[in-house]
Design a protein around this motif. Structure first.
Motif, PDB file in Angstrom:
ATOM      1  N   THR A  84      21.434  -6.305  -6.927  1.00 48.96           N
ATOM      2  CA  THR A  84      20.713  -5.525  -5.931  1.00 48.96           C
ATOM      3  C   THR A  84      19.246  -5.921  -5.871  1.00 48.96           C
ATOM      4  O   THR A  84      18.571  -5.681  -4.885  1.00 48.96           O
ATOM      5  CB  THR A  84      20.823  -4.014  -6.269  1.00 48.96           C
ATOM      6  N   LEU A  85      18.725  -6.565  -6.914  1.00 49.65           N
ATOM      7  CA  LEU A  85      17.304  -6.855  -7.001  1.00 49.65           C
ATOM      8  C   LEU A  85      16.915  -8.243  -6.546  1.00 49.65           C
ATOM      9  O   LEU A  85      15.744  -8.550  -6.452  1.00 49.65           O
ATOM     10  CB  LEU A  85      16.841  -6.716  -8.467  1.00 49.65           C
TER      11      LEU A  85
ATOM     12  N   ASN B 158      21.612  -5.529   1.027  1.00 53.49           N
ATOM     13  CA  ASN B 158      20.518  -4.580   1.195  1.00 53.49           C
ATOM     14  C   ASN B 158      19.850  -4.829   2.539  1.00 53.49           C
ATOM     15  O   ASN B 158      19.924  -5.922   3.099  1.00 53.49           O
ATOM     16  CB  ASN B 158      19.528  -4.617   0.028  1.00 53.49           C
TER      17      ASN B 158
ATOM     18  N   GLY C 269      14.708   1.763  -2.698  1.00 51.92           N
ATOM     19  CA  GLY C 269      13.380   1.395  -3.161  1.00 51.92           C
ATOM     20  C   GLY C 269      12.433   1.109  -2.026  1.00 51.92           C
ATOM     21  O   GLY C 269      12.742   1.310  -0.845  1.00 51.92           O
TER      22      GLY C 269
ATOM     23  N   ILE D  21      14.899   2.770  -7.450  1.00 54.62           N
ATOM     24  CA  ILE D  21      15.871   3.396  -8.348  1.00 54.62           C
ATOM     25  C   ILE D  21      17.246   2.810  -8.074  1.00 54.62           C
ATOM     26  O   ILE D  21      17.636   2.622  -6.924  1.00 54.62           O
ATOM     27  CB  ILE D  21      15.915   4.925  -8.132  1.00 54.62           C
ATOM     28  N   PHE D  22      17.976   2.539  -9.160  1.00 59.35           N
ATOM     29  CA  PHE D  22      19.358   2.063  -9.062  1.00 59.35           C
ATOM     30  C   PHE D  22      20.279   3.043  -9.773  1.00 59.35           C
ATOM     31  O   PHE D  22      19.963   3.534 -10.861  1.00 59.35           O
ATOM     32  CB  PHE D  22      19.490   0.680  -9.699  1.00 59.35           C
ATOM     33  N   LYS D  23      21.435   3.330  -9.159  1.00 54.44           N
ATOM     34  CA  LYS D  23      22.373   4.301  -9.722  1.00 54.44           C
ATOM     35  C   LYS D  23      23.801   3.783  -9.607  1.00 54.44           C
ATOM     36  O   LYS D  23      24.316   3.595  -8.498  1.00 54.44           O
ATOM     37  CB  LYS D  23      22.251   5.636  -8.969  1.00 54.44           C
TER      38      LYS D  23
ATOM     39  N   THR E 152      20.759   5.944 -14.870  1.00 50.96           N
ATOM     40  CA  THR E 152      19.822   5.761 -13.777  1.00 50.96           C
ATOM     41  C   THR E 152      18.757   4.775 -14.213  1.00 50.96           C
ATOM     42  O   THR E 152      18.273   4.846 -15.344  1.00 50.96           O
ATOM     43  CB  THR E 152      19.164   7.090 -13.369  1.00 50.96           C
TER      44      THR E 152
ATOM     45  N   LEU F 251      23.251  -4.021 -11.264  1.00 52.53           N
ATOM     46  CA  LEU F 251      21.875  -3.680 -10.947  1.00 52.53           C
ATOM     47  C   LEU F 251      21.130  -4.879 -10.403  1.00 52.53           C
ATOM     48  O   LEU F 251      20.495  -4.817  -9.353  1.00 52.53           O
ATOM     49  CB  LEU F 251      21.164  -3.157 -12.192  1.00 52.53           C
TER      50      LEU F 251
ATOM     51  N   TYR G 108      13.500   0.003 -11.436  1.00 48.93           N
ATOM     52  CA  TYR G 108      13.276  -1.436 -11.434  1.00 48.93           C
ATOM     53  C   TYR G 108      11.999  -1.776 -10.672  1.00 48.93           C
ATOM     54  O   TYR G 108      11.530  -1.013  -9.832  1.00 48.93           O
ATOM     55  CB  TYR G 108      14.455  -2.174 -10.789  1.00 48.93           C
TER      56      TYR G 108
ATOM     57  N   SER H 137      21.243   1.560  -4.558  1.00 48.35           N
ATOM     58  CA  SER H 137      19.826   1.518  -4.876  1.00 48.35           C
ATOM     59  C   SER H 137      19.013   1.985  -3.678  1.00 48.35           C
ATOM     60  O   SER H 137      19.451   1.922  -2.530  1.00 48.35           O
ATOM     61  CB  SER H 137      19.395   0.100  -5.271  1.00 48.35           C
TER      62      SER H 137
ATOM     63  N   GLY I 259      27.418   0.060  -7.201  1.00 44.14           N
ATOM     64  CA  GLY I 259      26.087   0.547  -7.519  1.00 44.14           C
ATOM     65  C   GLY I 259      25.281   0.700  -6.249  1.00 44.14           C
ATOM     66  O   GLY I 259      25.422  -0.082  -5.303  1.00 44.14           O
TER      67      GLY I 259
END
Length: 369
Positions: free
Chosen positions: A14-15, A314, A271, A256-258, A214, A11, A217, A269, A267
């Motif tokens: 990805t952020l 991303n 957003g 949202i991350f999945k 789910t 997760l 973030y 995401s 994973g």
């Protein structure tokens, strides 16, 4: 907390792109990763562990906006300004405990800028800049312990921005001398490697688990730059824009991350992202030349974790680009002459990241014979 701890490594990779950043055009958003990068990485570490990540960014800005109105004639007439920017951040974080961490972000950039108006408006030429940009040192704290946060957690972070980037970068400008000769001058503010000011950053980041796997973030920061101007000449026509401003910067992201499948691995995401330069700084004066504005983007992403290594990508895609009116625009305006400067923006930004978690070695029992 088991569910969150299980998915947090993929997760948070990805952020990690806050700036990241870094900027998407002539609105000179600085190219550093922000505290959010290391906040996220710090959350997956146990006491005494390290995390090292390398983030690469690329964008090409060329679409001119005045407010939210695009000026397509700039491209049609071959008068657009084009920036190509490559950025790389080396981010190092260390966990003092499960909840407290230290961090350092060391960024580098290489920029190329093609324009007509900066070279006597007679022919198109390139200017360049490259090297280290402004370093950030800081730390952060997760509010809840693992036992008290089964559904999520919130981190608060802070740090200082050091003026390590060369904010007086120069290049050759053609057809600008009194007799049409070339001169070496400071490059445009959008490709300067630093802003010349000591600043400080406040950051917050949160993760919330709903459903089986789910996650919601958010991640945001604000860079305070108290210095007014840095004394670097712009060679612009307006007297009020003779030197460069040292502007604040901000960014906010949420989505949202999945995870896909079970266990560690892939994973996805999706957003939204807001980043920009304000018209006025919160602290200090806001004189000199700046291009204030903001970008609103949709931000799809993907990541994959294999052991202690995680790779992610991303691509924020711009939805709204707004070059807001600067203070100098307002100063120069008269009842008969409404002034609103323009800026070039990118269509999208590419981010690639590789992170390596360095775990503590298990202690070897002491044997006696």
């Amino acid at each position: 907390m088991k569910n969150i701890k299980f998915y947090i490594p993929i997760l948070l990779i990805t952020l990690v792109w806050v700036n990241d950043s870094l900027g998407q055009g002539c609105v000179a958003i600085r190219q550093f990763s922000g505290i959010g990068n290391a906040v996220g990485q710090g959350n997956i570490l146990e006491k005494g562990e390290w995390n090292i990540s390398v983030n690469y960014r690329y964008f090409k800005s060329f679409r001119h906006f005045r407010g939210t109105h695009e000026e397509p004639d700039r491209i049609a007439n071959n008068t657009e300004v084009i920036n190509w920017t490559h950025g790389m951040d080396i981010n190092i974080s260390y966990a003092l405990s499960e909840r407290t961490f230290l961090l350092a972000s060391i960024p580098f950039a290489y920029n190329e800028r093609s324009s007509l108006y900066e070279h006597g408006r007679t022919s198109r030429h390139m200017t360049y800049s490259g090297g280290m940009t402004d370093i950030i040192l800081g730390g952060g704290y997760w509010i809840f312990s693992g036992e008290r946060s089964p559904k999520g957690n919130v981190a608060l972070g802070g740090g200082i921005k050091l003026p390590t980037g060369n904010y007086r970068s120069t290049s050759t400008f053609y057809n600008v001398g009194s007799e049409g000769q070339s001169e070496v001058r400071p490059v445009d503010q959008s490709i300067q490697l630093g802003d010349g000011g000591f600043g400080f950053v406040l950051n917050t980041q949160g993760i919330w688990n709903f459903g089986k796997s789910t996650f919601l973030y958010y991640d945001g920061f604000y860079l305070f730059n108290p210095r007014n101007t840095n004394g670097v000449q712009t060679f612009r026509r307006r007297a009020s824009e003779a030197v460069m401003s040292v502007p604040d910067q901000y960014a906010l992201r949420s989505g949202i991350f999945k995870p896909v499948g079970s266990g560690h691995g892939l994973g996805l995401s999706l957003g939204g992202r807001l980043e920009g330069i304000p018209v006025r700084d919160i602290l200090g004066q806001s004189e000199g030349f700046r291009r204030p504005g903001y970008i609103v983007s949709v931000e799809p992403g993907a990541s994959y974790m294999l052991g202690d290594l995680t790779i992610g990508v991303n691509v924020p895609i711009a939805l709204i680009r707004n070059r807001t009116r600067s203070l100098t625009d307002k100063i120069e305006s008269t009842p008969d002459n409404y002034v609103h400067g323009d800026a070039a923006f990118a269509d999208y930004l590419i981010n690639l990241n590789l992170a390596w978690r360095i775990t503590r070695k298990a202690e070897t029992p002491f044997n006696t014979f």
